[in-house]
Write a protein that holds these residues in place. Structure first.
Motif, PDB file in Angstrom:
ATOM      1  N   GLY A  56       0.790  -1.228   0.000  1.00  0.00           N
ATOM      2  CA  GLY A  56       0.000   0.000   0.000  1.00  0.00           C
ATOM      3  C   GLY A  56       0.822   1.278   0.000  1.00  0.00           C
ATOM      4  N   ILE A  57       2.084   1.178  -0.403  1.00  0.00           N
ATOM      5  CA  ILE A  57       2.938   2.369  -0.442  1.00  0.00           C
ATOM      6  C   ILE A  57       2.843   3.007  -1.826  1.00  0.00           C
ATOM      7  N   GLY A  58       2.557   4.324  -1.839  1.00  0.00           N
ATOM      8  CA  GLY A  58       2.376   5.035  -3.110  1.00  0.00           C
ATOM      9  C   GLY A  58       3.579   5.860  -3.526  1.00  0.00           C
ATOM     10  N   VAL A  59       4.385   6.266  -2.545  1.00  0.00           N
ATOM     11  CA  VAL A  59       5.613   7.023  -2.824  1.00  0.00           C
ATOM     12  C   VAL A  59       6.642   6.644  -1.761  1.00  0.00           C
ATOM     13  N   ILE A  60       7.891   6.534  -2.183  1.00  0.00           N
ATOM     14  CA  ILE A  60       8.975   6.244  -1.239  1.00  0.00           C
ATOM     15  C   ILE A  60       9.924   7.442  -1.208  1.00  0.00           C
ATOM     16  N   ILE A  61      10.225   7.908   0.000  1.00  0.00           N
ATOM     17  CA  ILE A  61      11.256   8.936   0.169  1.00  0.00           C
ATOM     18  C   ILE A  61      12.474   8.223   0.750  1.00  0.00           C
ATOM     19  N   ALA A  62      13.605   8.311   0.043  1.00  0.00           N
ATOM     20  CA  ALA A  62      14.817   7.609   0.488  1.00  0.00           C
ATOM     21  C   ALA A  62      15.911   8.633   0.742  1.00  0.00           C
ATOM     22  N   ALA A  63      16.374   8.700   1.985  1.00  0.00           N
ATOM     23  CA  ALA A  63      17.375   9.699   2.372  1.00  0.00           C
ATOM     24  C   ALA A  63      18.665   9.006   2.773  1.00  0.00           C
ATOM     25  N   ALA A  64      19.773   9.462   2.204  1.00  0.00           N
ATOM     26  CA  ALA A  64      21.056   8.876   2.582  1.00  0.00           C
ATOM     27  C   ALA A  64      22.178   9.859   2.301  1.00  0.00           C
ATOM     28  N   GLY A  65      23.270   9.670   3.005  1.00  0.00           N
ATOM     29  CA  GLY A  65      24.434  10.535   2.839  1.00  0.00           C
ATOM     30  C   GLY A  65      25.614   9.779   2.268  1.00  0.00           C
ATOM     31  N   LYS A  66      26.700  10.515   2.050  1.00  0.00           N
ATOM     32  CA  LYS A  66      27.970   9.980   1.522  1.00  0.00           C
ATOM     33  C   LYS A  66      27.750   9.323   0.147  1.00  0.00           C
ATOM     34  N   ALA A  67      28.255   8.092  -0.066  1.00  0.00           N
ATOM     35  CA  ALA A  67      28.055   7.411  -1.359  1.00  0.00           C
ATOM     36  C   ALA A  67      26.629   6.873  -1.371  1.00  0.00           C
ATOM     37  N   ALA A  68      25.671   7.775  -1.610  1.00  0.00           N
ATOM     38  CA  ALA A  68      24.263   7.487  -1.310  1.00  0.00           C
ATOM     39  C   ALA A  68      23.598   6.710  -2.437  1.00  0.00           C
ATOM     40  N   HIS A  69      23.596   5.407  -2.307  1.00  0.00           N
ATOM     41  CA  HIS A  69      22.986   4.574  -3.348  1.00  0.00           C
ATOM     42  C   HIS A  69      21.609   4.047  -2.943  1.00  0.00           C
ATOM     43  N   LEU A  70      21.142   4.423  -1.728  1.00  0.00           N
ATOM     44  CA  LEU A  70      19.889   3.863  -1.200  1.00  0.00           C
ATOM     45  C   LEU A  70      18.698   4.102  -2.134  1.00  0.00           C
ATOM     46  N   ALA A  71      18.514   5.350  -2.576  1.00  0.00           N
ATOM     47  CA  ALA A  71      17.339   5.654  -3.408  1.00  0.00           C
ATOM     48  C   ALA A  71      17.385   4.862  -4.714  1.00  0.00           C
ATOM     49  N   GLY A  72      18.543   4.820  -5.339  1.00  0.00           N
ATOM     50  CA  GLY A  72      18.672   4.102  -6.611  1.00  0.00           C
ATOM     51  C   GLY A  72      18.462   2.604  -6.453  1.00  0.00           C
ATOM     52  N   VAL A  73      18.970   2.051  -5.367  1.00  0.00           N
ATOM     53  CA  VAL A  73      18.797   0.607  -5.136  1.00  0.00           C
ATOM     54  C   VAL A  73      17.317   0.294  -4.910  1.00  0.00           C
ATOM     55  N   ILE A  74      16.641   1.120  -4.097  1.00  0.00           N
ATOM     56  CA  ILE A  74      15.206   0.890  -3.875  1.00  0.00           C
ATOM     57  C   ILE A  74      14.467   0.978  -5.207  1.00  0.00           C
ATOM     58  N   ALA A  75      14.768   2.034  -5.978  1.00  0.00           N
ATOM     59  CA  ALA A  75      14.060   2.240  -7.251  1.00  0.00           C
ATOM     60  C   ALA A  75      14.283   1.075  -8.216  1.00  0.00           C
ATOM     61  N   SER A  76      15.409   0.407  -8.082  1.00  0.00           N
ATOM     62  CA  SER A  76      15.698  -0.699  -9.000  1.00  0.00           C
ATOM     63  C   SER A  76      14.823  -1.918  -8.728  1.00  0.00           C
ATOM     64  N   HIS A  77      14.200  -1.967  -7.541  1.00  0.00           N
ATOM     65  CA  HIS A  77      13.387  -3.136  -7.178  1.00  0.00           C
ATOM     66  C   HIS A  77      11.894  -2.865  -7.159  1.00  0.00           C
ATOM     67  N   THR A  78      11.487  -1.637  -7.490  1.00  0.00           N
ATOM     68  CA  THR A  78      10.051  -1.319  -7.456  1.00  0.00           C
ATOM     69  C   THR A  78       9.753  -0.226  -8.464  1.00  0.00           C
ATOM     70  N   ALA A  79       8.508  -0.205  -8.947  1.00  0.00           N
ATOM     71  CA  ALA A  79       8.077   0.885  -9.831  1.00  0.00           C
ATOM     72  C   ALA A  79       7.296   1.945  -9.053  1.00  0.00           C
TER      73      ALA A  79
END
Ligand code: RP5
Length: 165
Positions: A56-79
């Motif tokens: 039931g999640i409609g939008v994901i906010i992903a916050a990270a610092g330094k070599a911040a790959h969190l948002a991209g990794v999440i986006a790679s597994h969901t539309a």
């Protein structure tokens, strides 16, 4: 209504996300908050992302610092749309996180806001959800009206105080 999920790479990112909590509460948008790290808990990030839509999640906010790959990794597994918040948590003042988050190769988008820009991330999340929710759209437009009136009031005060005509 669909939920917003706020994921931070470390609990040290928490203060940066407080403006996002405030906005989502103000607009009555339900949200859940997690500490998941793309490099320290990769399997949890995978599980979360794969199940985001069905949870039931409609939008994901992903916050990270330094070599911040969190948002991209999440986006790679969901539309489910992902908004990246680069966090200023290093000697490079967040420029490292900004470039890591914003420079996604074509095919997997991450909508990146300013360094520490969690307020705009939450507003953008509300705008996305408001496409299917007229009352939420009304609340956003009302928020903008108040913001505009506030700026014009400050303009009046500053005009009167500082102009020399
Ligand atoms: C990133 O590394 C986190 O998002 C955080 O901004 C930064 C530092 O994390 P800690 O070492 O404080 O846990 O993964």
């Amino acid at each position: 209504m669909k939920k917003v999920a706020i994921i931070m790479g470390s609990d040290s990112d928490l203060p940066v996300l407080e403006p996002a909590f405030d906005i989502l509460k103000q607009f009555n948008v339900p949200f859940e908050v997690h500490v998941y790290s793309a490099h320290r808990t990769p399997e949890t990030v995978f599980e979360f992302s794969r199940n985001a839509y069905s949870n039931g999640i409609g939008v994901i906010i992903a916050a990270a610092g330094k070599a911040a790959h969190l948002a991209g990794v999440i986006a790679s597994h969901t539309a489910v749309p992902v908004i990246g918040v680069p966090v200023k948590s290093s000697t490079l003042d967040g420029m490292d996180a900004l470039l890591s988050t914003v420079q996604m190769p074509g095919g997997i988008p991450v909508a990146t806001v300013a360094i520490n820009g969690s307020k705009n991330a939450a507003l953008l999340a509300c705008e996305i959800l408001s496409l299917g929710d007229e009352m939420l759209m009304e609340r956003i437009l009302g928020f903008r009206e108040i913001m505009m009136a506030d700026v014009l009031k400050k303009n009046d005060e500053i005009f009167k105080t500082y102009s020399s005509l």
